[in-house]
Design a protein around this motif. Structure first.
Motif, PDB file in Angstrom:
ATOM      1  N   LEU A  96       0.845  -1.188   0.000  1.00  0.00           N
ATOM      2  CA  LEU A  96       0.000   0.000   0.000  1.00  0.00           C
ATOM      3  C   LEU A  96       0.886   1.244   0.000  1.00  0.00           C
ATOM      4  O   LEU A  96       2.107   1.143   0.104  1.00  0.00           O
ATOM      5  CB  LEU A  96      -0.902   0.000   1.240  1.00  0.00           C
ATOM      6  N   ASP A  97       0.280   2.428  -0.076  1.00  0.00           N
ATOM      7  CA  ASP A  97       1.050   3.672  -0.018  1.00  0.00           C
ATOM      8  C   ASP A  97       1.700   3.879   1.347  1.00  0.00           C
ATOM      9  O   ASP A  97       2.755   4.508   1.442  1.00  0.00           O
ATOM     10  CB  ASP A  97       0.154   4.880  -0.329  1.00  0.00           C
ATOM     11  N   ASP A  98       1.079   3.347   2.408  1.00  0.00           N
ATOM     12  CA  ASP A  98       1.560   3.607   3.766  1.00  0.00           C
ATOM     13  C   ASP A  98       1.961   2.328   4.516  1.00  0.00           C
ATOM     14  O   ASP A  98       2.023   2.316   5.739  1.00  0.00           O
ATOM     15  CB  ASP A  98       0.509   4.365   4.566  1.00  0.00           C
ATOM     16  N   GLY A  99       2.230   1.254   3.810  1.00  0.00           N
ATOM     17  CA  GLY A  99       2.610   0.003   4.443  1.00  0.00           C
ATOM     18  C   GLY A  99       2.172  -1.172   3.593  1.00  0.00           C
ATOM     19  O   GLY A  99       2.146  -1.076   2.377  1.00  0.00           O
ATOM     20  N   TYR A 100       1.810  -2.255   4.233  1.00  0.00           N
ATOM     21  CA  TYR A 100       1.334  -3.405   3.479  1.00  0.00           C
ATOM     22  C   TYR A 100       0.372  -4.231   4.317  1.00  0.00           C
ATOM     23  O   TYR A 100       0.337  -4.142   5.539  1.00  0.00           O
ATOM     24  CB  TYR A 100       2.490  -4.270   2.963  1.00  0.00           C
ATOM     25  N   ILE A 101      -0.446  -5.003   3.617  1.00  0.00           N
ATOM     26  CA  ILE A 101      -1.435  -5.898   4.213  1.00  0.00           C
ATOM     27  C   ILE A 101      -0.952  -7.331   4.012  1.00  0.00           C
ATOM     28  O   ILE A 101      -0.552  -7.698   2.916  1.00  0.00           O
ATOM     29  CB  ILE A 101      -2.821  -5.729   3.535  1.00  0.00           C
ATOM     30  N   ILE A 102      -0.977  -8.118   5.082  1.00  0.00           N
ATOM     31  CA  ILE A 102      -0.710  -9.552   4.989  1.00  0.00           C
ATOM     32  C   ILE A 102      -1.999 -10.276   5.359  1.00  0.00           C
ATOM     33  O   ILE A 102      -2.628  -9.959   6.366  1.00  0.00           O
ATOM     34  CB  ILE A 102       0.414  -9.997   5.937  1.00  0.00           C
ATOM     35  N   ILE A 103      -2.404 -11.213   4.521  1.00  0.00           N
ATOM     36  CA  ILE A 103      -3.615 -11.982   4.780  1.00  0.00           C
ATOM     37  C   ILE A 103      -3.256 -13.450   4.912  1.00  0.00           C
ATOM     38  O   ILE A 103      -2.188 -13.890   4.488  1.00  0.00           O
ATOM     39  CB  ILE A 103      -4.673 -11.790   3.677  1.00  0.00           C
ATOM     40  N   GLY A 104      -4.152 -14.213   5.496  1.00  0.00           N
ATOM     41  CA  GLY A 104      -3.930 -15.649   5.637  1.00  0.00           C
ATOM     42  C   GLY A 104      -4.871 -16.245   6.645  1.00  0.00           C
ATOM     43  O   GLY A 104      -6.069 -15.979   6.622  1.00  0.00           O
ATOM     44  N   ARG A 105      -4.291 -17.018   7.593  1.00  0.00           N
ATOM     45  CA  ARG A 105      -5.125 -17.667   8.589  1.00  0.00           C
ATOM     46  C   ARG A 105      -4.362 -17.793   9.901  1.00  0.00           C
ATOM     47  O   ARG A 105      -3.130 -17.823   9.924  1.00  0.00           O
ATOM     48  CB  ARG A 105      -5.584 -19.040   8.127  1.00  0.00           C
ATOM     49  N   GLU A 106      -5.130 -17.904  10.959  1.00  0.00           N
ATOM     50  CA  GLU A 106      -4.594 -18.219  12.271  1.00  0.00           C
ATOM     51  C   GLU A 106      -5.114 -19.595  12.645  1.00  0.00           C
ATOM     52  O   GLU A 106      -6.316 -19.821  12.670  1.00  0.00           O
ATOM     53  CB  GLU A 106      -5.041 -17.188  13.301  1.00  0.00           C
ATOM     54  N   ASP A 107      -4.218 -20.523  12.930  1.00  0.00           N
ATOM     55  CA  ASP A 107      -4.598 -21.880  13.316  1.00  0.00           C
ATOM     56  C   ASP A 107      -4.722 -21.936  14.825  1.00  0.00           C
ATOM     57  O   ASP A 107      -3.776 -21.596  15.536  1.00  0.00           O
ATOM     58  CB  ASP A 107      -3.549 -22.894  12.874  1.00  0.00           C
ATOM     59  N   VAL A 108      -5.864 -22.373  15.302  1.00  0.00           N
ATOM     60  CA  VAL A 108      -6.111 -22.512  16.736  1.00  0.00           C
ATOM     61  C   VAL A 108      -6.207 -23.998  17.033  1.00  0.00           C
ATOM     62  O   VAL A 108      -7.051 -24.692  16.468  1.00  0.00           O
ATOM     63  CB  VAL A 108      -7.416 -21.795  17.143  1.00  0.00           C
TER      64      VAL A 108
END
Length: 103
Positions: free
Chosen positions: A25-37
């Motif tokens: 992004l212009d001001d950083g970045y986005i990380i997507i995925g999953r959290e395993d519980v």
């Protein structure tokens, strides 16, 4: 250049977080995925879709989780694709699977 590491930080040491995609992004970045519980009382793992925003310095600015089920042991949700919109928003696509637990 930023290379995505498969396993990313977790707010809870008993959870594992996995990044599946990211977007600059212009001001950083986005990380997507999953959290395993992982639940010791169940053989079923819960996956919550996760979306995190980081500054260019690697500082986590915020993190959000999304889950599709009322029983936290019975769903698998994962964010898989991220893109930006014309109005500087973010759109995320993924999947949800809901299981039935008997007993």
């Amino acid at each position: 250049n930023i290379s995505l590491v498969t396993m990313v930080d977790s707010d809870n040491p008993s959870y594992s977080n996995y990044g599946t995609n990211f977007k600059m992004l212009d001001d950083g970045y986005i990380i997507i995925g999953r959290e395993d519980v992982k639940y010791s009382s169940s053989l079923v793992e819960d996956f919550n879709a996760s979306i995190s925003k980081y500054s260019f310095d690697g500082v986590k600015l915020w993190k959000k989780f999304y889950s599709s089920g009322d029983d936290p042991r019975a769903d698998r949700d994962e964010a898989q694709f991220v893109d930006t919109t014309n109005d500087d928003g973010v759109v995320v696509f993924g999947y949800s699977r809901l299981f039935t637990i008997n007993g």
